[in-house]
Design a protein around this motif. Structure first.
Motif, PDB file in Angstrom:
ATOM      1  N   ARG A  28      19.480 -73.449  74.077  1.00  0.00           N
ATOM      2  CA  ARG A  28      18.773 -74.723  73.940  1.00  0.00           C
ATOM      3  C   ARG A  28      17.747 -74.687  72.820  1.00  0.00           C
ATOM      4  NH1 ARG A  28      13.944 -76.371  76.723  1.00  0.00           N
ATOM      5  NH2 ARG A  28      14.250 -74.660  78.190  1.00  0.00           N
ATOM      6  N   ASP A  56      26.845 -69.567  78.954  1.00  0.00           N
ATOM      7  CA  ASP A  56      25.448 -69.513  78.531  1.00  0.00           C
ATOM      8  C   ASP A  56      25.123 -70.769  77.720  1.00  0.00           C
ATOM      9  OD1 ASP A  56      25.027 -67.029  79.675  1.00  0.00           O
ATOM     10  OD2 ASP A  56      25.597 -65.936  77.865  1.00  0.00           O
ATOM     11  N   ILE A  57      23.916 -71.280  77.903  1.00  0.00           N
ATOM     12  CA  ILE A  57      23.468 -72.460  77.179  1.00  0.00           C
ATOM     13  C   ILE A  57      22.326 -72.044  76.252  1.00  0.00           C
ATOM     14  CG2 ILE A  57      22.587 -74.811  77.331  1.00  0.00           C
ATOM     15  CD1 ILE A  57      25.271 -74.507  78.708  1.00  0.00           C
ATOM     16  N   GLN A  81      19.583 -77.352  81.219  1.00  0.00           N
ATOM     17  CA  GLN A  81      20.133 -76.082  80.740  1.00  0.00           C
ATOM     18  C   GLN A  81      20.672 -75.246  81.900  1.00  0.00           C
ATOM     19  OE1 GLN A  81      17.243 -73.650  78.724  1.00  0.00           O
ATOM     20  NE2 GLN A  81      18.773 -72.217  77.942  1.00  0.00           N
ATOM     21  N   GLN A  82      19.917 -75.166  82.986  1.00  0.00           N
ATOM     22  CA  GLN A  82      20.329 -74.383  84.155  1.00  0.00           C
ATOM     23  C   GLN A  82      21.574 -74.973  84.810  1.00  0.00           C
ATOM     24  OE1 GLN A  82      17.503 -74.480  87.384  1.00  0.00           O
ATOM     25  NE2 GLN A  82      19.044 -73.783  88.838  1.00  0.00           N
ATOM     26  N   LYS A  95      25.833 -74.835  72.717  1.00  0.00           N
ATOM     27  CA  LYS A  95      24.581 -75.173  72.041  1.00  0.00           C
ATOM     28  C   LYS A  95      24.101 -76.544  72.499  1.00  0.00           C
ATOM     29  CE  LYS A  95      25.473 -72.392  67.920  1.00  0.00           C
ATOM     30  NZ  LYS A  95      25.598 -72.400  66.430  1.00  0.00           N
ATOM     31  N   TYR A  96      22.828 -76.604  72.877  1.00  0.00           N
ATOM     32  CA  TYR A  96      22.236 -77.817  73.439  1.00  0.00           C
ATOM     33  C   TYR A  96      20.959 -78.155  72.669  1.00  0.00           C
ATOM     34  CZ  TYR A  96      19.293 -80.302  76.923  1.00  0.00           C
ATOM     35  OH  TYR A  96      18.449 -81.155  77.571  1.00  0.00           O
ATOM     36  N   ALA A 106      14.488 -80.615  80.536  1.00  0.00           N
ATOM     37  CA  ALA A 106      15.415 -79.920  79.634  1.00  0.00           C
ATOM     38  C   ALA A 106      15.802 -78.544  80.186  1.00  0.00           C
ATOM     39  CB  ALA A 106      14.808 -79.791  78.243  1.00  0.00           C
ATOM     40  N   SER A 107      14.862 -77.871  80.822  1.00  0.00           N
ATOM     41  CA  SER A 107      15.167 -76.575  81.434  1.00  0.00           C
ATOM     42  C   SER A 107      16.135 -76.739  82.605  1.00  0.00           C
ATOM     43  CB  SER A 107      13.881 -75.897  81.932  1.00  0.00           C
ATOM     44  OG  SER A 107      13.019 -75.588  80.856  1.00  0.00           O
ATOM     45  N   THR A 165      14.655 -77.350  71.622  1.00  0.00           N
ATOM     46  CA  THR A 165      13.943 -78.535  72.083  1.00  0.00           C
ATOM     47  C   THR A 165      13.079 -79.115  70.976  1.00  0.00           C
ATOM     48  OG1 THR A 165      13.893 -77.687  74.355  1.00  0.00           O
ATOM     49  CG2 THR A 165      12.317 -79.432  73.797  1.00  0.00           C
ATOM     50  N   TRP A 220      23.864 -77.084  83.589  1.00  0.00           N
ATOM     51  CA  TRP A 220      25.047 -76.999  82.747  1.00  0.00           C
ATOM     52  C   TRP A 220      25.600 -75.576  82.701  1.00  0.00           C
ATOM     53  CZ3 TRP A 220      23.223 -80.548  78.184  1.00  0.00           C
ATOM     54  CH2 TRP A 220      23.509 -81.883  78.519  1.00  0.00           C
ATOM     55  N   SER A 221      24.699 -74.597  82.687  1.00  0.00           N
ATOM     56  CA  SER A 221      25.146 -73.212  82.689  1.00  0.00           C
ATOM     57  C   SER A 221      25.930 -72.901  83.958  1.00  0.00           C
ATOM     58  CB  SER A 221      23.938 -72.274  82.568  1.00  0.00           C
ATOM     59  OG  SER A 221      24.344 -70.923  82.582  1.00  0.00           O
TER      60      SER A 221
END
Length: 212
Positions: free
Chosen positions: A44, A41-42, A31-32, A6-7, A27-28, A46, A34-35
């Motif tokens: 997110r 799976d992340i 997410q990419q 969870k982000y 932020a996208s 915002t 880190w995944s």
């Protein structure tokens, strides 16, 4: 199956993605990346307002129950703040002529950033997770040729680094200033202030590298 991470992304127009195409903002990108790097799976959430100062972001955190819940449940939180404080202080000084110094506005920023990070850490700590992290981005300089811009962005970044250091390894700093320096022509959108798609990518990489 790996448990989703969870982000919670908190901040201003950088977190919102201004200057980049849809789903290509900072932020996208985080997410990419880190995944890919974490193999999970992340998920997110915002919470970003274009033009928000540090104090306004703090006020939102204090009053928005949904935002507080998302941060409390997040494994990782990112924060972008400070740029709009600089812009507003500069406008009051250079355009509106309200003061002969940016020092009052910068004092307000320094206190607000300290309080914002303190509240973020307090809300996030409710999870009591040893591997939970907050990653804050320092500020790049869109006007490296302007002496006053270098001076005050350096002040803002010293505040950010000092506040983060108080939390040890639990709060990490993504060094956007260093990553953007000397690459301004390639990394800024037409407005000359926000990153373009490539700039958002660089900012996202800074955050991912800080976590790594």
């Amino acid at each position: 199956m790996t448990k989703p991470i969870k982000y919670a992304a908190v901040g201003d127009s950088l977190t919102f993605g201004t200057g980049a195409p849809e789903n290509k903002g900072f932020a996208s990108v985080v997410q990419q990346l880190w995944s890919e790097r974490l193999g999970a799976d992340i998920i997110r959430r915002t919470y970003a307002v274009v033009g928000a100062t540090t104090g306004e972001t703090l006020e939102r955190l204090l009053t928005n129950a949904e935002m507080r819940k998302a941060i409390a449940e997040a494994d990782i939180v990112t924060l972008t703040a400070g740029g709009n404080d600089l812009i507003r202080a500069a406008m009051r000084m250079y355009i509106q002529g309200e003061t002969r110094s940016m020092k009052p506005g910068m004092r307000v920023f320094a206190n607000a950033y300290r309080d914002l990070l303190s509240e973020l850490a307090a809300v996030h700590r409710t999870m009591e997770r040893e591997d939970a992290r907050i990653v804050v981005a320092d500020c790049y300089n869109p006007f490296p040729q302007v002496r006053d811009a270098v001076l005050w962005i350096s002040f803002v970044n010293r505040c950010i680094h000092r506040c983060a250091a108080a939390y040890g390894g639990r709060v990490l700093v993504a060094r956007a200033y260093d990553a953007f320096l000397g690459r301004e022509t390639d990394l800024f959108a037409d407005d000359g202030v926000h990153p373009n798609e490539a700039g958002h990518r660089v900012l996202g990489e800074c955050v991912a590298d800080a976590l790594a």
